[in-house]
Design an enzyme around this catalytic site. Structure first.
Site, short mmCIF file in Angstrom:
data_model
loop_
_atom_site.label_atom_id
_atom_site.label_comp_id
_atom_site.label_asym_id
_atom_site.label_seq_id
_atom_site.Cartn_x
_atom_site.Cartn_y
_atom_site.Cartn_z
N HIS A 132 26.21 29.65 62.02
CA HIS A 132 24.52 29.47 61.35
C HIS A 132 24.08 28.83 63.04
O HIS A 132 22.92 29.11 63.39
CB HIS A 132 24.60 28.54 60.13
N GLU A 133 25.03 27.95 63.51
CA GLU A 133 24.16 27.12 64.07
C GLU A 133 23.87 27.66 65.52
O GLU A 133 22.98 27.27 66.01
CB GLU A 133 25.43 25.14 64.28
N CYS A 140 19.84 24.65 55.19
CA CYS A 140 19.82 24.08 56.54
C CYS A 140 18.62 22.61 56.35
O CYS A 140 17.49 23.37 55.39
CB CYS A 140 18.76 25.27 57.19
N HIS A 193 20.57 29.42 65.64
CA HIS A 193 19.99 28.36 65.84
C HIS A 193 18.85 28.72 67.63
O HIS A 193 17.94 28.83 67.64
CB HIS A 193 19.70 27.43 65.42
NI NI Z 1 20.54 25.29 60.03
#
Ligand code: NI
Length: 196
Positions: free
Chosen positions: A160-161, A118, A164
Site C-alpha cells: 500500500h505504502e 488510507c 503511493h
Molecule cells: Ni495510503
C-alpha cells in the site's frame, strides 16, 4: 506545519523539530505522480523528512505514510510501530521501518483480499487484492541496504505504502466496487477518525 516544538537529538546533535504535516487528500494531483529516488543518504534534510513523516503518521494513528502524502516527491515510506496500532490491535506487529527507494518482488503468485483504508482517502474502506508474500528491498536513512520477506498484513502495508510512490491509491487496485464504502456504514463499531 501545524505543531512545531524544538527537540534536540542527543546522539547526533542535529536540531530536529517536531512537525505534524497536513496530509493531502485524493484529488490532489501530487498524489498521482511517480516520485524520484533519493540520491543522497544520511543528510539532515532526509532525517528531518523521516522524523516529520513519523510525527504525522503517529498523530493520525496511521499504519504507514508515504512522502507524497505530505507533498514531498521522494521515494520514502515509513510504516509499522513498536507498539500495537489501536486500529489493528489483533494484528501482528509490523516493525517500525523507514524504507527508501523500495523495490517489491512477489514471492509466488498467491493473492489475498482484505480491507484497507488510507489517510489520503478518509472515511472510506475497500477490499483490495495484494500479493500474499513479498520480498522488499531498499535503503534505510543512512543508505544501508534493507531486505526482508513479509506476508499477510505486513506485506499488505508495504504494498500500500510503496504504491503511493508510483501515484497509485488503493481504490485504483480494486476490482469489486461493491466492496468499497464509508467506514461508518461498513464498520459502524469502528472509530471513524481512524483511517490508516
Ligand atoms: Ni495510503
Amino acid at each position: 506545519m501545524c505543531k512545531q516544538n524544538g527537540l534536540r537529538s542527543a546522539d547526533t546533535h542535529t536540531f530536529l523539530t517536531m512537525a505534524v504535516h497536513k496530509i493531502l487528500k485524493m484529488g490532489d494531483p501530487r498524489l498521482f505522480r511517480a516520485v524520484l529516488p533519493v540520491a543522497e543518504f544520511g543528510t539532515d534534510t532526509l532525517r528531518q523528512l523521516v522524523s516529520d513523516m513519523y510525527d504525522t503518521m503517529r498523530a493520525a494513528k496511521g499504519a504507514g505514510l508515504a512522502a507524497p502524502q505530505i507533498g514531498v516527491d521522494l521515494q520514502v515510506v515509513v510504516f509499522g510501530s513498536d507498539a500495537p496500532n489501536p486500529r489493528y490491535p489483533d494484528r501482528p506487529l509490523v516493525p517500525a521501518t523507514v524504507l527508501i527507494n523500495p523495490v517489491i518482488t512477489p514471492i509466488g503468485d498467491g493473492e489475498a483480499l482484505d480491507w484497507e483504508g488510507c489517510l489520503s482517502v478518509p472515511g472510506l474502506r475497500g477490499r483490495v487484492p495484494r500479493w500474499s508474500r513479498i520480498r522488499y528491498t531498499g535503503y534505510d536513512l543512512q543508505g544501508n541496504a534493507v531486505e526482508r520477506d513479509a506476508e499477510g498484513f505486513h506485506a499488505r502495508v508495504v504494498q500500500h505504502e510503496c504504491d503511493h510512490l508510483a501515484g497509485i491509491l488503493y481504490p485504483m487496485r480494486m476490482r469489486d466496487f461493491t466492496q468499497f464504502g464509508f467506514t461508518e456504514v461498513l464498520f459502524p463499531e469502528m472509530d471513524p477518525d481512524l483511517d490508516d
